[in-house]
Design an enzyme around this catalytic site. Structure first.
Site, PDB file in Angstrom:
ATOM      1  N   TYR A  74       0.834  -1.214   0.000  1.00 11.34           N
ATOM      2  CA  TYR A  74       0.000   0.000   0.000  1.00 11.34           C
ATOM      3  C   TYR A  74       0.867   1.261   0.000  1.00 11.34           C
ATOM      4  O   TYR A  74       0.597   2.209  -0.716  1.00 11.34           O
ATOM      5  CB  TYR A  74      -0.906  -0.011   1.236  1.00 11.34           C
ATOM      6  CG  TYR A  74      -1.995   1.024   1.209  1.00 11.34           C
ATOM      7  CD1 TYR A  74      -3.258   0.721   0.722  1.00 11.34           C
ATOM      8  CD2 TYR A  74      -1.753   2.325   1.666  1.00 11.34           C
ATOM      9  CE1 TYR A  74      -4.262   1.679   0.697  1.00 11.34           C
ATOM     10  CE2 TYR A  74      -2.748   3.289   1.636  1.00 11.34           C
ATOM     11  CZ  TYR A  74      -3.995   2.958   1.147  1.00 11.34           C
ATOM     12  OH  TYR A  74      -4.989   3.905   1.122  1.00 11.34           O
ATOM     13  N   PHE A 126      -7.643  19.825 -24.693  1.00 12.48           N
ATOM     14  CA  PHE A 126      -8.352  18.581 -24.989  1.00 12.48           C
ATOM     15  C   PHE A 126      -9.685  18.630 -24.217  1.00 12.48           C
ATOM     16  O   PHE A 126      -9.784  19.327 -23.212  1.00 12.48           O
ATOM     17  CB  PHE A 126      -7.496  17.381 -24.549  1.00 12.48           C
ATOM     18  CG  PHE A 126      -8.179  16.071 -24.818  1.00 12.48           C
ATOM     19  CD1 PHE A 126      -8.373  15.656 -26.121  1.00 12.48           C
ATOM     20  CD2 PHE A 126      -8.648  15.277 -23.789  1.00 12.48           C
ATOM     21  CE1 PHE A 126      -9.040  14.463 -26.386  1.00 12.48           C
ATOM     22  CE2 PHE A 126      -9.311  14.092 -24.051  1.00 12.48           C
ATOM     23  CZ  PHE A 126      -9.505  13.683 -25.347  1.00 12.48           C
ATOM     24  N   ASP A 127     -10.707  17.885 -24.664  1.00 10.00           N
ATOM     25  CA  ASP A 127     -12.058  17.988 -24.043  1.00 10.00           C
ATOM     26  C   ASP A 127     -12.048  17.839 -22.522  1.00 10.00           C
ATOM     27  O   ASP A 127     -12.728  18.576 -21.826  1.00 10.00           O
ATOM     28  CB  ASP A 127     -13.074  16.933 -24.481  1.00 10.00           C
ATOM     29  CG  ASP A 127     -12.859  16.270 -25.784  1.00 10.00           C
ATOM     30  OD1 ASP A 127     -11.864  16.578 -26.451  1.00 10.00           O
ATOM     31  OD2 ASP A 127     -13.711  15.451 -26.127  1.00 10.00           O
ATOM     32  N   ASP A 216       0.609  19.668 -20.907  1.00  7.80           N
ATOM     33  CA  ASP A 216      -0.245  18.493 -20.969  1.00  7.80           C
ATOM     34  C   ASP A 216       0.535  17.576 -21.927  1.00  7.80           C
ATOM     35  O   ASP A 216       0.521  17.782 -23.141  1.00  7.80           O
ATOM     36  CB  ASP A 216      -1.617  18.888 -21.533  1.00  7.80           C
ATOM     37  CG  ASP A 216      -2.543  17.698 -21.731  1.00  7.80           C
ATOM     38  OD1 ASP A 216      -2.074  16.546 -21.616  1.00  7.80           O
ATOM     39  OD2 ASP A 216      -3.733  17.924 -22.027  1.00  7.80           O
ATOM     40  N   ALA A 218       0.746  14.217 -22.836  1.00  8.80           N
ATOM     41  CA  ALA A 218       0.340  12.845 -23.176  1.00  8.80           C
ATOM     42  C   ALA A 218       1.201  12.238 -24.285  1.00  8.80           C
ATOM     43  O   ALA A 218       1.466  11.043 -24.282  1.00  8.80           O
ATOM     44  CB  ALA A 218      -1.127  12.837 -23.602  1.00  8.80           C
ATOM     45  N   LYS A 259      -0.991   7.128 -23.386  1.00 12.07           N
ATOM     46  CA  LYS A 259      -0.503   7.350 -24.756  1.00 12.07           C
ATOM     47  C   LYS A 259       0.990   7.019 -24.772  1.00 12.07           C
ATOM     48  O   LYS A 259       1.362   5.871 -24.973  1.00 12.07           O
ATOM     49  CB  LYS A 259      -0.766   8.803 -25.180  1.00 12.07           C
ATOM     50  CG  LYS A 259      -2.229   9.095 -25.497  1.00 12.07           C
ATOM     51  CD  LYS A 259      -3.056   9.394 -24.292  1.00 12.07           C
ATOM     52  CE  LYS A 259      -4.415   9.953 -24.639  1.00 12.07           C
ATOM     53  NZ  LYS A 259      -5.274  10.044 -23.439  1.00 12.07           N
ATOM     54  N   HIS A 451     -22.074  13.000 -28.130  1.00 16.02           N
ATOM     55  CA  HIS A 451     -21.603  12.044 -29.147  1.00 16.02           C
ATOM     56  C   HIS A 451     -21.404  10.640 -28.595  1.00 16.02           C
ATOM     57  O   HIS A 451     -21.481   9.664 -29.325  1.00 16.02           O
ATOM     58  CB  HIS A 451     -20.314  12.551 -29.800  1.00 16.02           C
ATOM     59  CG  HIS A 451     -19.214  12.844 -28.830  1.00 16.02           C
ATOM     60  ND1 HIS A 451     -19.204  13.976 -28.052  1.00 16.02           N
ATOM     61  CD2 HIS A 451     -18.115  12.147 -28.496  1.00 16.02           C
ATOM     62  CE1 HIS A 451     -18.117  13.965 -27.298  1.00 16.02           C
ATOM     63  NE2 HIS A 451     -17.442  12.866 -27.536  1.00 16.02           N
TER      64      HIS A 451
HETATM   65  N1  F0G Z   1      -4.842  15.331 -22.607  1.00 17.98           N
HETATM   66  C1  F0G Z   1      -4.761  14.946 -23.889  1.00 17.98           C
HETATM   67  C2  F0G Z   1      -3.935  15.747 -24.841  1.00 17.98           C
HETATM   68  C3  F0G Z   1      -5.456  13.800 -24.321  1.00 17.98           C
HETATM   69  O1  F0G Z   1      -5.374  13.423 -25.605  1.00 17.98           O
HETATM   70  C4  F0G Z   1      -6.227  13.064 -23.389  1.00 17.98           C
HETATM   71  C5  F0G Z   1      -6.965  11.870 -23.804  1.00 17.98           C
HETATM   72  C6  F0G Z   1      -6.267  13.515 -22.066  1.00 17.98           C
HETATM   73  C7  F0G Z   1      -5.561  14.652 -21.707  1.00 17.98           C
HETATM   74  C8  F0G Z   1      -7.079  12.798 -21.019  1.00 17.98           C
HETATM   75  O2  F0G Z   1      -6.451  11.652 -20.635  1.00 17.98           O
HETATM   76  O3  F0G Z   1      -8.074   9.838 -21.200  1.00 17.98           O
HETATM   77  O4  F0G Z   1      -6.111   9.435 -19.695  1.00 17.98           O
HETATM   78  O5  F0G Z   1      -8.020  10.787 -18.905  1.00 17.98           O
HETATM   79  N2  F0G Z   1      -7.204  11.568 -25.016  1.00 17.98           N
HETATM   80  C9  F0G Z   1      -7.852  10.358 -25.519  1.00 17.98           C
HETATM   81  C10 F0G Z   1      -8.066  10.468 -26.999  1.00 17.98           C
HETATM   82  C11 F0G Z   1      -9.052   9.927 -24.760  1.00 17.98           C
HETATM   83  O6  F0G Z   1      -8.735   9.562 -27.554  1.00 17.98           O
HETATM   84  O7  F0G Z   1      -7.569  11.396 -27.630  1.00 17.98           O
HETATM   85  P1  F0G Z   1      -7.228  10.342 -20.085  1.00 17.98           P
END
Ligand code: F0G
Length: 468
Positions: A74, A126-127, A216, A218, A259, A451
């Site tokens: 843990y 990103f969304d 950010d 990824a 990623k 979507h």
């Molecule tokens: N930032 C970026 C640039 C991303 O592309 C994503 C996720 C996230 C943050 C969020 O990360 O999914 O681990 O919580 N992108 C995926 C996509 C879902 O399909 O582009 P997460």
């Protein structure tokens, strides 16, 4: 660097996972039963799945071996120490907060560093980054460079518009801004890279105003590859050196390690500020787990420790980026317009330009996604007016997305070039009958992120007006 027509995999296959192509009538039945929403089709009914490059990578033999070394204690597990060491080496940051995916890193950072009403400029959010920023009372601002909107191929279309950033800070005042974020690569702008010069410039602007600057990150390794390949002065540097320089300009970073972690789950925040680290770690205990596992199993942390190193291997990256570019070239040759250059992780098809007879309010991207499934069992995703469009609540007027795109994200180390050739062949058959593709309309939708769950139907043609 290799530049032949088909890039060659720098690995061989040791374990395989069967995939199955349903018959065409079965595929037609499935898409109707899913109400033309590709998210509602079971993965086993998909032949080639390009929905996302997130959490879909194939692990290496070294990662599978590392998994067995997982220490599931843990607190203070050896797995965490290995993960922490790797993240420190990559980012140069002292404090590492593990979490189970990127959006938790965003939640932690915005909960801790954002005051209600403050702005957060980003090259493009990103969304989930946008969603978490809004949820914590922030105002997300996208400042992509001018080239990002053009159809002309140019390197580094993922850059931030630094003139606009400087002007924005002047206009609002630095105390109204929580932090500046640069997303590498810029996913929402087509997976386009950000140049070192741009990162450096954003960092100078931030330093000049005592503003926090975060990544950010990824797809940090894919971004570093583009810098090595396309930015003057970097071709002789190693990926590790470029990555180190990139991170030297930021105060901290949030990462979805699903990623460029080459793993199926994971994320982190890395930073130097000990006081902020303590606040993040306290919140982490509340929402994810103890600061040495953060919602992950010990074995996940070990897999990440290896994946984060493997992803910086030049031969891997050269193949990866070339494979995505190869898919882009083949789809373009098949007659589909794409966003150029191809991004690091995906090919974006311009469904609006391909299907000019379908107006944005009839979702050409949905039409194309449906055709790819029916034609070849291929799953792509609409990134157009279904995802980003809306209806003005007062006038009832349809507000389209800037572009009607379809994204084909390529999972890492998963598909071979013959899979990509298969996709291109399906694309050319679709092009041959593109004028018969119909528009769609929404039959049912939810309030947020429609979507994912909405039902669609084929749009009925307008009744003929007998008076005219
Ligand atoms: N930032 C970026 C640039 C991303 O592309 C994503 C996720 C996230 C943050 C969020 O990360 O999914 O681990 O919580 N992108 C995926 C996509 C879902 O399909 O582009 P997460």
């Amino acid at each position: 660097m290799r530049r032949q027509e088909q890039p060659t995999e720098p690995y061989r296959i040791k374990s395989v996972e069967p995939i199955r192509l349903l018959s065409r009538p079965e595929r037609e039945e499935k898409i109707v039963a899913a109400n033309y929403n590709i998210f509602k089709i079971d993965a086993e009914d998909i032949y080639i799945d390009l929905l996302t490059d997130s959490g879909t990578a194939a692990m290496s033999n070294r990662q599978w071996a590392a998994l067995m070394m997982g220490d599931e204690s843990y607190a203070g597990a050896r797995s965490f120490r290995r993960f922490e060491k790797t993240v420190r080496e990559i980012t140069g940051k002292k404090w590492v907060v593990p979490c189970h995916q990127g959006r938790v890193a965003e939640n932690l950072v915005f909960s801790t560093l954002l005051e209600k009403g403050q702005f957060v400029p980003n090259n493009t959010h990103f969304d989930t980054t946008r969603g978490n920023c809004l949820h914590k009372g922030g105002v997300p601002i996208d400042l992509p460079c001018r080239e990002s909107e053009s159809n002309e191929p140019a390197p580094f279309k993922g850059n931030m518009n630094t003139e606009k950033l400087a002007a924005f800070i002047e206009e609002k005042g630095a105390n109204q801004i929580a932090m500046v974020i640069v997303t590498v690569t810029n996913n929402s702008a087509g997976g386009q890279a950000v140049s070192m010069a741009n990162i450096r410039e954003v960092s100078e602007i931030c330093r000049g105003h005592h503003l926090l600057f975060y990544f950010d990150c990824a797809r940090f390794a894919e971004n570093a590859y583009f810098i090595k390949r396309d930015e003057p002065g970097y071709s002789g540097k190693s990926i590790e050196e470029i990555v180190a320089e990139m991170f030297s300009y930021v105060d901290g970073a949030m990462m979805s390690a699903k990623k460029d972690g080459l793993a199926n789950i994971g994320g982190f925040v890395a930073l130097n500020d000990e006081d902020v680290y303590r606040r993040l770690a306290e919140l982490l205990i509340l929402i994810e787990g103890f600061p040495t596992y953060g919602g992950l199993a010990g074995r996940d942390l070990d897999v990440l420790a290896v994946g984060l190193q493997e992803v910086m291997d030049f031969d891997y990256l050269d193949f990866r980026i070339e494979q995505v570019a190869y898919l882009g070239r083949r789809i373009k040759e098949a007659g589909m317009p794409i966003v150029e250059p191809t991004g690091g992780h995906a090919v974006f098809i311009d469904a609006g330009r391909l299907l000019e007879h379908i107006p944005p309010e009839q979702f050409p991207g949905v039409g194309l996604v449906t055709e790819f499934y029916v034609e070849g069992g291929i799953r792509a995703v609409e990134i157009g007016s279904l995802m980003f469009g809306s209806t003005d609540p007062e006038s009832g007027k349809f507000i389209p997305a800037p572009r009607e795109l379809v994204r084909m994200a390529v999972p890492r180390r998963v598909y071979t070039n013959s899979h990509l050739d298969y996709i291109a062949e399906a694309a050319s058959r679709i092009v041959a009958r593109k004028d018969d593709i119909k528009g769609y309309e929404i039959a049912r939708e939810s309030e947020f992120l429609r979507h994912f769950t909405c039902d669609m139907r084929i749009r009925q043609s307008e009744p003929v007006n007998m008076d005219s």
